[in-house]
Design a protein around this motif. Structure first.
Motif, PDB file in Angstrom:
ATOM      1  N   ALA A 183     121.413 -50.772 -11.172  1.00 10.67           N
ATOM      2  CA  ALA A 183     122.843 -50.520 -11.210  1.00 10.67           C
ATOM      3  C   ALA A 183     123.293 -50.476 -12.668  1.00 10.67           C
ATOM      4  CB  ALA A 183     123.577 -51.621 -10.463  1.00 10.67           C
ATOM      5  N   ASP A 184     124.319 -49.686 -12.919  1.00 12.55           N
ATOM      6  CA  ASP A 184     124.812 -49.546 -14.299  1.00 12.55           C
ATOM      7  C   ASP A 184     125.188 -50.892 -14.907  1.00 12.55           C
ATOM      8  OD1 ASP A 184     126.551 -46.372 -13.735  1.00 12.55           O
ATOM      9  OD2 ASP A 184     124.440 -46.818 -14.178  1.00 12.55           O
ATOM     10  N   SER A 185     125.713 -51.767 -14.075  1.00 14.57           N
ATOM     11  CA  SER A 185     126.219 -53.045 -14.570  1.00 14.57           C
ATOM     12  C   SER A 185     125.115 -53.979 -15.073  1.00 14.57           C
ATOM     13  CB  SER A 185     127.014 -53.756 -13.482  1.00 14.57           C
ATOM     14  OG  SER A 185     126.204 -53.955 -12.336  1.00 14.57           O
ATOM     15  N   VAL A 186     123.866 -53.716 -14.699  1.00 16.97           N
ATOM     16  CA  VAL A 186     122.780 -54.626 -15.094  1.00 16.97           C
ATOM     17  C   VAL A 186     121.702 -53.936 -15.919  1.00 16.97           C
ATOM     18  CG1 VAL A 186     123.174 -55.967 -12.993  1.00 16.97           C
ATOM     19  CG2 VAL A 186     121.305 -54.298 -13.053  1.00 16.97           C
ATOM     20  N   ARG A 187     121.781 -52.621 -16.025  1.00 12.97           N
ATOM     21  CA  ARG A 187     120.738 -51.895 -16.746  1.00 12.97           C
ATOM     22  C   ARG A 187     120.671 -52.375 -18.190  1.00 12.97           C
ATOM     23  NH1 ARG A 187     122.302 -47.124 -15.640  1.00 12.97           N
ATOM     24  NH2 ARG A 187     121.056 -46.927 -13.737  1.00 12.97           N
ATOM     25  N   GLY A 188     119.455 -52.660 -18.636  1.00  9.21           N
ATOM     26  CA  GLY A 188     119.247 -53.173 -19.984  1.00  9.21           C
ATOM     27  C   GLY A 188     119.238 -54.689 -20.068  1.00  9.21           C
ATOM     28  N   ARG A 189     119.715 -55.355 -19.021  1.00  9.69           N
ATOM     29  CA  ARG A 189     119.730 -56.829 -19.000  1.00  9.69           C
ATOM     30  C   ARG A 189     118.787 -57.393 -17.944  1.00  9.69           C
ATOM     31  NH1 ARG A 189     124.172 -59.450 -17.452  1.00  9.69           N
ATOM     32  NH2 ARG A 189     124.967 -57.754 -16.135  1.00  9.69           N
ATOM     33  N   PHE A 190     118.644 -56.695 -16.832  1.00 12.12           N
ATOM     34  CA  PHE A 190     117.807 -57.162 -15.716  1.00 12.12           C
ATOM     35  C   PHE A 190     116.551 -56.302 -15.636  1.00 12.12           C
ATOM     36  CE2 PHE A 190     121.355 -59.011 -12.767  1.00 12.12           C
ATOM     37  CZ  PHE A 190     121.843 -59.752 -13.838  1.00 12.12           C
ATOM     38  N   THR A 191     115.476 -56.930 -15.185  1.00 12.18           N
ATOM     39  CA  THR A 191     114.222 -56.211 -14.970  1.00 12.18           C
ATOM     40  C   THR A 191     113.632 -56.610 -13.631  1.00 12.18           C
ATOM     41  OG1 THR A 191     113.764 -56.180 -17.352  1.00 12.18           O
ATOM     42  CG2 THR A 191     111.924 -55.729 -15.869  1.00 12.18           C
ATOM     43  N   ILE A 192     113.345 -55.617 -12.803  1.00 11.90           N
ATOM     44  CA  ILE A 192     112.694 -55.869 -11.525  1.00 11.90           C
ATOM     45  C   ILE A 192     111.209 -55.566 -11.682  1.00 11.90           C
ATOM     46  CG2 ILE A 192     113.141 -53.531 -10.629  1.00 11.90           C
ATOM     47  CD1 ILE A 192     113.506 -54.825  -7.850  1.00 11.90           C
ATOM     48  N   SER A 193     110.391 -56.403 -11.070  1.00  9.28           N
ATOM     49  CA  SER A 193     108.947 -56.193 -11.115  1.00  9.28           C
ATOM     50  C   SER A 193     108.342 -56.744  -9.826  1.00  9.28           C
ATOM     51  CB  SER A 193     108.325 -56.875 -12.332  1.00  9.28           C
ATOM     52  OG  SER A 193     108.543 -58.272 -12.295  1.00  9.28           O
ATOM     53  N   ARG A 194     107.091 -56.415  -9.593  1.00 14.34           N
ATOM     54  CA  ARG A 194     106.440 -56.906  -8.379  1.00 14.34           C
ATOM     55  C   ARG A 194     104.970 -57.158  -8.656  1.00 14.34           C
ATOM     56  NH1 ARG A 194     107.421 -52.602  -3.953  1.00 14.34           N
ATOM     57  NH2 ARG A 194     105.984 -53.911  -2.742  1.00 14.34           N
ATOM     58  N   ASP A 195     104.424 -58.090  -7.897  1.00 16.09           N
ATOM     59  CA  ASP A 195     103.006 -58.393  -7.933  1.00 16.09           C
ATOM     60  C   ASP A 195     102.529 -58.324  -6.490  1.00 16.09           C
ATOM     61  OD1 ASP A 195     100.457 -59.494  -8.030  1.00 16.09           O
ATOM     62  OD2 ASP A 195     100.990 -60.965  -9.536  1.00 16.09           O
ATOM     63  N   ASN A 196     101.955 -57.208  -6.118  1.00 15.85           N
ATOM     64  CA  ASN A 196     101.559 -57.020  -4.717  1.00 15.85           C
ATOM     65  C   ASN A 196     100.436 -57.964  -4.313  1.00 15.85           C
ATOM     66  OD1 ASN A 196     103.479 -55.052  -4.259  1.00 15.85           O
ATOM     67  ND2 ASN A 196     102.090 -53.357  -4.690  1.00 15.85           N
ATOM     68  N   ALA A 197      99.613 -58.362  -5.256  1.00 18.70           N
ATOM     69  CA  ALA A 197      98.549 -59.315  -4.935  1.00 18.70           C
ATOM     70  C   ALA A 197      99.120 -60.665  -4.526  1.00 18.70           C
ATOM     71  CB  ALA A 197      97.609 -59.467  -6.122  1.00 18.70           C
ATOM     72  N   LYS A 198     100.302 -60.989  -5.057  1.00 17.48           N
ATOM     73  CA  LYS A 198     100.949 -62.261  -4.737  1.00 17.48           C
ATOM     74  C   LYS A 198     102.068 -62.092  -3.717  1.00 17.48           C
ATOM     75  CE  LYS A 198      99.988 -64.432  -9.205  1.00 17.48           C
ATOM     76  NZ  LYS A 198     100.585 -65.086 -10.410  1.00 17.48           N
ATOM     77  N   ASN A 199     102.262 -60.857  -3.234  1.00 20.00           N
ATOM     78  CA  ASN A 199     103.339 -60.606  -2.266  1.00 20.00           C
ATOM     79  C   ASN A 199     104.691 -61.078  -2.790  1.00 20.00           C
ATOM     80  OD1 ASN A 199     101.585 -59.433  -0.483  1.00 20.00           O
ATOM     81  ND2 ASN A 199     101.991 -60.857   1.199  1.00 20.00           N
ATOM     82  N   THR A 200     104.958 -60.803  -4.048  1.00 21.45           N
ATOM     83  CA  THR A 200     106.166 -61.330  -4.674  1.00 21.45           C
ATOM     84  C   THR A 200     106.847 -60.253  -5.512  1.00 21.45           C
ATOM     85  OG1 THR A 200     105.197 -63.542  -4.747  1.00 21.45           O
ATOM     86  CG2 THR A 200     107.110 -63.146  -6.143  1.00 21.45           C
ATOM     87  N   VAL A 201     108.163 -60.240  -5.443  1.00 23.77           N
ATOM     88  CA  VAL A 201     108.966 -59.392  -6.311  1.00 23.77           C
ATOM     89  C   VAL A 201     109.866 -60.302  -7.144  1.00 23.77           C
ATOM     90  CG1 VAL A 201     110.777 -59.055  -4.576  1.00 23.77           C
ATOM     91  CG2 VAL A 201     110.492 -57.382  -6.404  1.00 23.77           C
TER      92      VAL A 201
END
Length: 124
Positions: free
Chosen positions: A60-78
């Protein structure tokens, strides 16, 4: 798939938090994953989304540059790394999963599974 969100808390403006969402019950990797948030009296809005392989993300525009989403499929975690938090980031944050052919969805109605929410409060 069952989702369990964690990592929320009370922080001051400018601080950082990392939210986690652990999946169980099914193989995690095929799902598009996303974080939504809902502030009191407001609708649940998309914050960030990530494709099943992590190669495509949306913010979202309001969080771009401040928030980062990532995932680790081996750990079943986002994860949602939140930096430079602002009082307007205060909300209950929900993780969600969707099974589909697109890299991500922006409509909350396209998400099939939801976690229970974790509360983030940012004081000024």
């Amino acid at each position: 798939v069952q989702l369990q969100a964690s990592g929320g808390g009370l922080v001051e403006a400018g601080d950082s938090l990392r939210l986690s969402c652990a999946g169980s019950g099914r193989t995690f990797s095929p799902y598009i994953m996303a974080w939504f948030r809902q502030a009191p009296g407001k609708e649940r809005d998309l914050v960030a989304a990530i494709s099943w392989n992590g190669r495509t993300t949306y913010y979202a525009d309001s969080v771009r540059g401040r928030f980062t989403i990532s995932r680790d499929n081996a750990k079943n975690t986002v994860y949602l790394q939140m930096n430079s938090l602002k009082p307007e980031d205060t909300a209950v944050y929900y993780c969600a999963a969707a099974y589909g052919g697109s890299p991500y969805y922006t409509d909350r109605n396209d998400y099939n599974y939801w976690g229970q929410g974790t509360e983030v409060t940012v004081s000024s």
